[in-house]
Design a protein around this motif. Structure first.
Motif, short mmCIF file in Angstrom:
data_model
loop_
_atom_site.label_atom_id
_atom_site.label_comp_id
_atom_site.label_asym_id
_atom_site.label_seq_id
_atom_site.Cartn_x
_atom_site.Cartn_y
_atom_site.Cartn_z
N HIS A 29 0.82 -1.34 0.14
CA HIS A 29 0.20 -0.05 0.18
C HIS A 29 0.89 1.23 0.01
N GLY A 30 2.08 1.14 -0.42
CA GLY A 30 2.94 2.52 -0.57
C GLY A 30 3.72 2.59 -1.78
N VAL A 31 4.89 3.28 -1.87
CA VAL A 31 5.75 3.36 -2.95
C VAL A 31 7.19 3.63 -2.57
N LEU A 32 8.03 2.63 -3.27
CA LEU A 32 9.17 2.77 -2.91
C LEU A 32 10.12 3.66 -4.10
N THR A 33 10.83 4.57 -3.61
CA THR A 33 11.63 5.30 -4.24
C THR A 33 13.02 5.36 -4.06
N MET A 55 29.92 10.87 -3.20
CA MET A 55 28.85 10.01 -3.78
C MET A 55 27.69 9.85 -2.64
N GLN A 56 26.28 9.90 -3.16
CA GLN A 56 25.37 9.82 -2.16
C GLN A 56 24.22 9.26 -2.72
N ALA A 57 23.43 8.58 -1.76
CA ALA A 57 22.30 7.54 -2.30
C ALA A 57 21.25 7.61 -1.45
N GLY A 58 19.91 7.43 -1.69
CA GLY A 58 18.89 7.38 -0.68
C GLY A 58 17.97 6.42 -1.09
N LEU A 59 16.91 5.82 -0.29
CA LEU A 59 15.87 4.83 -0.43
C LEU A 59 14.85 5.22 0.39
N GLU A 60 13.60 5.16 0.02
CA GLU A 60 12.57 5.47 0.84
C GLU A 60 11.04 4.75 0.54
N PHE A 67 2.75 7.41 6.44
CA PHE A 67 4.04 7.18 7.29
C PHE A 67 5.17 6.90 6.34
N SER A 68 6.58 7.25 6.66
CA SER A 68 7.50 6.91 5.62
C SER A 68 8.65 6.50 6.46
N VAL A 69 9.49 5.33 5.73
CA VAL A 69 10.95 5.05 6.31
C VAL A 69 11.96 5.24 5.40
N GLY A 70 13.01 5.57 5.56
CA GLY A 70 14.01 5.92 4.50
C GLY A 70 15.63 5.67 5.27
N TYR A 71 16.32 5.94 4.10
CA TYR A 71 17.76 5.87 4.59
C TYR A 71 18.38 6.79 3.50
N TRP A 72 19.41 7.65 3.92
CA TRP A 72 20.23 8.35 3.10
C TRP A 72 21.71 8.40 3.56
#
Length: 253
Positions: A29-33, A55-60, A67-72
């Protein structure tokens, strides 16, 4: 520097190909970007975290509930726990909740853990100890393209004292041909009551930075190119921070 930048940019399509499994984006029920990219320097609140190409990267993952959970993450040009190392890594892990209030109004609440390299503790001259890992909570209020934010540090860390507050304002304006004008500024209110030999405060309030720049969306590549000019202010010691010009290229998936 530009030769190195070109070599790293050539690697990005390979990284994205290996991440193509996320291209569908919809998960439950969400979106991964996600995104991965390079910047010519990594400047955070006016201070230099990496004076070389980073170099940088993220995932959410954003759930339809808000609600969202993520990494950067980003490469650094230092290791806070070992002065002999000229490299390191920052990992940011966060959870947030965002909702629209009414028409053009929206808000977001976020809690973030900032983990440097492998974590660790640094000891001061008098035996004081501070963790490199820090935690803060952020509240943002947005009206159309204007966003106001306030972040509060929750516990003493090598980067600051519990109770330090960072206030920010950002405005983005859409330009023709998929260009955007981006502006922001940030100021800090510092808590000097927790100072020790590892962290000193000479200014209770300081203007840290102001930014103005342009970004360009490149839809057929799924990428965004950016150019920012950063006007440096001062840090908690009253030290003048330098001005910077930062180039960036980011691929979104």
């Amino acid at each position: 520097m530009f030769c190195l930048l070109s070599k790293k940019i050539l690697v990005l399509p390979l990284i994205l190909t290996s991440c193509s499994v996320f291209a569908e984006n919809s998960v439950g029920h969400g979106v991964l970007t996600g995104d991965v990219g390079l910047v010519s320097q990594y400047i955070y609140r006016g201070g230099v975290e990496n004076d070389d190409i980073a170099m940088q990267a993220g995932l959410e993952y954003a759930h339809q509930s808000g609600f969202s959970v993520g990494y950067w993450g980003s490469t650094l040009d230092y290791d806070a726990t070992d002065e002999t190392h000229a490299h390191g890594f920052e990992h940011d892990i966060y959870i947030s909740y965002a909702q629209e209030l009414h028409q053009n109004w929206a808000y977001k609440l976020q809690a973030t853990s900032y983990i440097y390299q492998n974590g660790g503790t640094v000891e001061g001259e008098k035996g004081e100890q501070r963790k490199t890992t820090s935690f803060d909570v952020l509240a943002e209020l947005a009206y159309k393209d204007l966003t106001l934010g306030a972040a509060v540090l929750l516990a003493d860390a090598l980067s600051g004292n519990a109770g330090d507050v960072y206030l920010s304002a950002a405005y983005s304006y859409a330009l023709p041909q998929d260009f955007n004008l981006n502006t922001s500024m940030g100021v800090s209110a510092y808590n000097s009551h927790h100072d020790d030999s590892l962290l000193q405060t000479k200014k209770d309030f300081a203007f840290n930075e102001a930014r103005i720049g342009v970004s360009k969306n490149i839809p057929h590549l799924g990428a965004t190119a950016s150019l920012d000019y950063i006007l440096g202010g001062q840090d908690r010691l009253g030290k003048d921070l330098k001005n910077h010009v930062v180039l960036g290229l980011k691929y979104n998936f």
